[in-house]
Design a protein around this motif. Structure first.
Motif, PDB file in Angstrom:
ATOM      1  N   LEU A  67       9.000  23.102  45.165  1.00  0.00           N
ATOM      2  CA  LEU A  67       7.691  23.131  44.524  1.00  0.00           C
ATOM      3  C   LEU A  67       7.494  24.436  43.756  1.00  0.00           C
ATOM      4  CD1 LEU A  67       5.619  21.737  47.523  1.00  0.00           C
ATOM      5  CD2 LEU A  67       6.593  20.461  45.599  1.00  0.00           C
ATOM      6  N   ALA A  68       7.996  25.539  44.307  1.00  0.00           N
ATOM      7  CA  ALA A  68       7.896  26.840  43.662  1.00  0.00           C
ATOM      8  C   ALA A  68       8.877  27.787  44.339  1.00  0.00           C
ATOM      9  CB  ALA A  68       6.481  27.402  43.776  1.00  0.00           C
ATOM     10  N   PHE A  69       9.303  28.798  43.593  1.00  0.00           N
ATOM     11  CA  PHE A  69      10.126  29.848  44.169  1.00  0.00           C
ATOM     12  C   PHE A  69       9.998  31.097  43.313  1.00  0.00           C
ATOM     13  CE2 PHE A  69      12.971  27.847  41.119  1.00  0.00           C
ATOM     14  CZ  PHE A  69      13.503  28.950  40.452  1.00  0.00           C
ATOM     15  N   VAL A  70      10.334  32.213  43.917  1.00  0.00           N
ATOM     16  CA  VAL A  70      10.529  33.456  43.187  1.00  0.00           C
ATOM     17  C   VAL A  70      11.667  34.196  43.870  1.00  0.00           C
ATOM     18  CG1 VAL A  70       8.804  34.857  44.431  1.00  0.00           C
ATOM     19  CG2 VAL A  70       9.467  35.477  42.107  1.00  0.00           C
ATOM     20  N   VAL A  71      12.621  34.637  43.060  1.00  0.00           N
ATOM     21  CA  VAL A  71      13.735  35.432  43.555  1.00  0.00           C
ATOM     22  C   VAL A  71      13.415  36.886  43.228  1.00  0.00           C
ATOM     23  CG1 VAL A  71      16.200  35.910  43.375  1.00  0.00           C
ATOM     24  CG2 VAL A  71      15.367  33.549  43.171  1.00  0.00           C
ATOM     25  N   MET A  72      13.083  37.637  44.258  1.00  0.00           N
ATOM     26  CA  MET A  72      12.801  39.061  44.120  1.00  0.00           C
ATOM     27  C   MET A  72      14.122  39.819  44.276  1.00  0.00           C
ATOM     28  SD  MET A  72       9.526  39.191  43.584  1.00  0.00           S
ATOM     29  CE  MET A  72       8.959  40.835  44.034  1.00  0.00           C
ATOM     30  N   PRO A  73      14.168  41.079  43.877  1.00  0.00           N
ATOM     31  CA  PRO A  73      15.440  41.810  43.972  1.00  0.00           C
ATOM     32  C   PRO A  73      16.072  41.808  45.357  1.00  0.00           C
ATOM     33  CG  PRO A  73      13.909  43.019  42.600  1.00  0.00           C
ATOM     34  CD  PRO A  73      13.131  41.871  43.211  1.00  0.00           C
ATOM     35  N   ASP A  74      15.250  41.807  46.428  1.00  0.00           N
ATOM     36  CA  ASP A  74      15.802  41.871  47.776  1.00  0.00           C
ATOM     37  C   ASP A  74      15.326  40.769  48.711  1.00  0.00           C
ATOM     38  OD1 ASP A  74      13.202  42.684  48.173  1.00  0.00           O
ATOM     39  OD2 ASP A  74      13.711  44.532  49.225  1.00  0.00           O
ATOM     40  N   HIS A  75      14.686  39.753  48.172  1.00  0.00           N
ATOM     41  CA  HIS A  75      14.286  38.626  49.024  1.00  0.00           C
ATOM     42  C   HIS A  75      13.931  37.397  48.180  1.00  0.00           C
ATOM     43  CE1 HIS A  75      10.347  40.496  48.189  1.00  0.00           C
ATOM     44  NE2 HIS A  75       9.801  39.322  48.451  1.00  0.00           N
ATOM     45  N   GLN A 118      -2.051  20.482  56.455  1.00  0.00           N
ATOM     46  CA  GLN A 118      -2.580  19.553  55.451  1.00  0.00           C
ATOM     47  C   GLN A 118      -3.727  20.161  54.653  1.00  0.00           C
ATOM     48  OE1 GLN A 118      -3.102  15.677  56.999  1.00  0.00           O
ATOM     49  NE2 GLN A 118      -3.771  14.796  55.070  1.00  0.00           N
ATOM     50  N   GLU A 119      -4.535  21.003  55.297  1.00  0.00           N
ATOM     51  CA  GLU A 119      -5.695  21.571  54.608  1.00  0.00           C
ATOM     52  C   GLU A 119      -5.325  22.745  53.691  1.00  0.00           C
ATOM     53  OE1 GLU A 119      -5.556  23.539  58.717  1.00  0.00           O
ATOM     54  OE2 GLU A 119      -5.310  21.517  57.946  1.00  0.00           O
ATOM     55  N   GLU A 120      -4.081  23.218  53.758  1.00  0.00           N
ATOM     56  CA  GLU A 120      -3.675  24.314  52.884  1.00  0.00           C
ATOM     57  C   GLU A 120      -3.378  23.788  51.480  1.00  0.00           C
ATOM     58  OE1 GLU A 120      -1.390  27.715  54.869  1.00  0.00           O
ATOM     59  OE2 GLU A 120      -0.804  25.933  56.027  1.00  0.00           O
ATOM     60  N   ASP A 121      -3.807  24.541  50.482  1.00  0.00           N
ATOM     61  CA  ASP A 121      -3.652  24.138  49.091  1.00  0.00           C
ATOM     62  C   ASP A 121      -2.297  24.604  48.548  1.00  0.00           C
ATOM     63  OD1 ASP A 121      -4.501  23.094  46.561  1.00  0.00           O
ATOM     64  OD2 ASP A 121      -4.887  25.166  45.933  1.00  0.00           O
ATOM     65  N   LEU A 122      -1.436  23.656  48.201  1.00  0.00           N
ATOM     66  CA  LEU A 122      -0.099  23.976  47.703  1.00  0.00           C
ATOM     67  C   LEU A 122      -0.148  24.812  46.430  1.00  0.00           C
ATOM     68  CD1 LEU A 122       1.804  20.620  48.271  1.00  0.00           C
ATOM     69  CD2 LEU A 122       2.151  22.776  49.465  1.00  0.00           C
ATOM     70  N   ARG A 123      -1.093  24.511  45.545  1.00  0.00           N
ATOM     71  CA  ARG A 123      -1.185  25.263  44.288  1.00  0.00           C
ATOM     72  C   ARG A 123      -1.521  26.727  44.532  1.00  0.00           C
ATOM     73  NH1 ARG A 123      -1.128  21.660  39.952  1.00  0.00           N
ATOM     74  NH2 ARG A 123      -1.672  19.547  40.553  1.00  0.00           N
ATOM     75  N   THR A 124      -2.409  26.989  45.467  1.00  0.00           N
ATOM     76  CA  THR A 124      -2.768  28.365  45.788  1.00  0.00           C
ATOM     77  C   THR A 124      -1.567  29.119  46.341  1.00  0.00           C
ATOM     78  OG1 THR A 124      -5.062  27.727  46.217  1.00  0.00           O
ATOM     79  CG2 THR A 124      -4.305  29.801  47.197  1.00  0.00           C
ATOM     80  N   ILE A 125      -0.824  28.489  47.211  1.00  0.00           N
ATOM     81  CA  ILE A 125       0.356  29.125  47.799  1.00  0.00           C
ATOM     82  C   ILE A 125       1.431  29.330  46.737  1.00  0.00           C
ATOM     83  CG2 ILE A 125       2.224  28.819  49.479  1.00  0.00           C
ATOM     84  CD1 ILE A 125      -0.004  27.376  51.203  1.00  0.00           C
ATOM     85  N   ALA A 126       1.633  28.338  45.876  1.00  0.00           N
ATOM     86  CA  ALA A 126       2.616  28.474  44.792  1.00  0.00           C
ATOM     87  C   ALA A 126       2.236  29.624  43.864  1.00  0.00           C
ATOM     88  CB  ALA A 126       2.731  27.171  44.017  1.00  0.00           C
ATOM     89  N   ARG A 127       0.977  29.726  43.532  1.00  0.00           N
ATOM     90  CA  ARG A 127       0.522  30.832  42.665  1.00  0.00           C
ATOM     91  C   ARG A 127       0.736  32.184  43.339  1.00  0.00           C
ATOM     92  NH1 ARG A 127      -4.245  27.127  41.256  1.00  0.00           N
ATOM     93  NH2 ARG A 127      -3.539  26.211  39.306  1.00  0.00           N
ATOM     94  N   TYR A 128       0.474  32.240  44.632  1.00  0.00           N
ATOM     95  CA  TYR A 128       0.710  33.474  45.383  1.00  0.00           C
ATOM     96  C   TYR A 128       2.195  33.850  45.324  1.00  0.00           C
ATOM     97  CZ  TYR A 128       1.303  36.662  49.263  1.00  0.00           C
ATOM     98  OH  TYR A 128       1.650  37.743  50.026  1.00  0.00           O
ATOM     99  N   ILE A 129       3.060  32.867  45.509  1.00  0.00           N
ATOM    100  CA  ILE A 129       4.505  33.109  45.512  1.00  0.00           C
ATOM    101  C   ILE A 129       4.961  33.649  44.159  1.00  0.00           C
ATOM    102  CG2 ILE A 129       6.753  31.929  45.533  1.00  0.00           C
ATOM    103  CD1 ILE A 129       5.575  30.172  47.822  1.00  0.00           C
ATOM    104  N   ALA A 150       7.587  27.112  39.006  1.00  0.00           N
ATOM    105  CA  ALA A 150       6.600  26.290  39.700  1.00  0.00           C
ATOM    106  C   ALA A 150       6.232  25.171  38.735  1.00  0.00           C
ATOM    107  CB  ALA A 150       5.388  27.102  40.114  1.00  0.00           C
ATOM    108  N   ALA A 151       7.237  24.485  38.253  1.00  0.00           N
ATOM    109  CA  ALA A 151       7.096  23.504  37.183  1.00  0.00           C
ATOM    110  C   ALA A 151       6.136  22.372  37.540  1.00  0.00           C
ATOM    111  CB  ALA A 151       8.447  22.945  36.792  1.00  0.00           C
ATOM    112  N   TRP A 152       5.994  22.098  38.794  1.00  0.00           N
ATOM    113  CA  TRP A 152       5.163  20.952  39.200  1.00  0.00           C
ATOM    114  C   TRP A 152       3.671  21.263  39.081  1.00  0.00           C
ATOM    115  CZ3 TRP A 152       1.837  21.236  43.387  1.00  0.00           C
ATOM    116  CH2 TRP A 152       1.923  22.405  44.123  1.00  0.00           C
ATOM    117  N   LEU A 153       3.297  22.540  38.865  1.00  0.00           N
ATOM    118  CA  LEU A 153       1.881  22.907  38.790  1.00  0.00           C
ATOM    119  C   LEU A 153       1.224  22.316  37.577  1.00  0.00           C
ATOM    120  CD1 LEU A 153       1.850  26.577  40.085  1.00  0.00           C
ATOM    121  CD2 LEU A 153       1.002  24.549  41.216  1.00  0.00           C
TER     122      LEU A 153
END
Length: 153
Positions: A67-75, A118-129, A150-153
């Protein structure tokens, strides 16, 4: 030698991360995993792209739906829906493929996972990531960072 380097693992409690872990196909998970001794392996273009390819391979094998990802330099932060198999196997395979292709020891043992409710918003978490590089001061605008999606947003 300091205590950090005297330990056989930079995170001696990494085995504790696996206690109580449950895999549920169809559930979204947010995974965070770090490089060995927080080395900035993914600060270089080729290793970062190789890791992204390993995530996409997991999707092609229908083990995950990214759904989303970010590759940081060390994680890595990876938000996906578990499709098939155990969570530990899906994450382990993605890490293993990347390590094999990059070469050498690149990962700390274990990972942190959060099974989304279920009550957590995927879009909010994806944006945070995907905003991680901006919060870390790597870029001024999220769109300027090359290793996220996060192409699915």
């Amino acid at each position: 030698m300091d205590d950090y380097h005297a330990s056989p693992s930079p995170n001696p409690h990494s085995q504790d991360l696996r206690k109580g872990r449950f895999s549920e196909p169809g559930r979204a998970y947010h995974i965070t995993t770090t490089t060995w001794r927080r080395q900035r392996i993914f600060g270089a273009l080729q290793p970062a792209r190789t890791l992204i390819q390993s995530l996409m391979l997991s999707d092609r094998l229908q083990r995950s739906q990214t759904l989303a990802f970010v590759v940081m330099p060390d994680h890595l932060h990876w938000l996906f829906v578990l499709r098939d198999g155990a969570l530990k196997d899906v994450v382990g395979a993605a890490k293993s493929v990347a390590a094999h292709r990059i070469g050498g020891r690149i990962w700390q043992p274990g990972y942190h996972d959060h099974a989304l409710r279920q009550e957590e918003d995927l879009r909010t978490i994806a944006r945070y990531i995907v905003a991680n590089p901006k919060r870390a001061g790597l870029v001024e605008r999220i769109g300027d960072y090359p290793h996220w999606d996060a192409a699915w947003l």
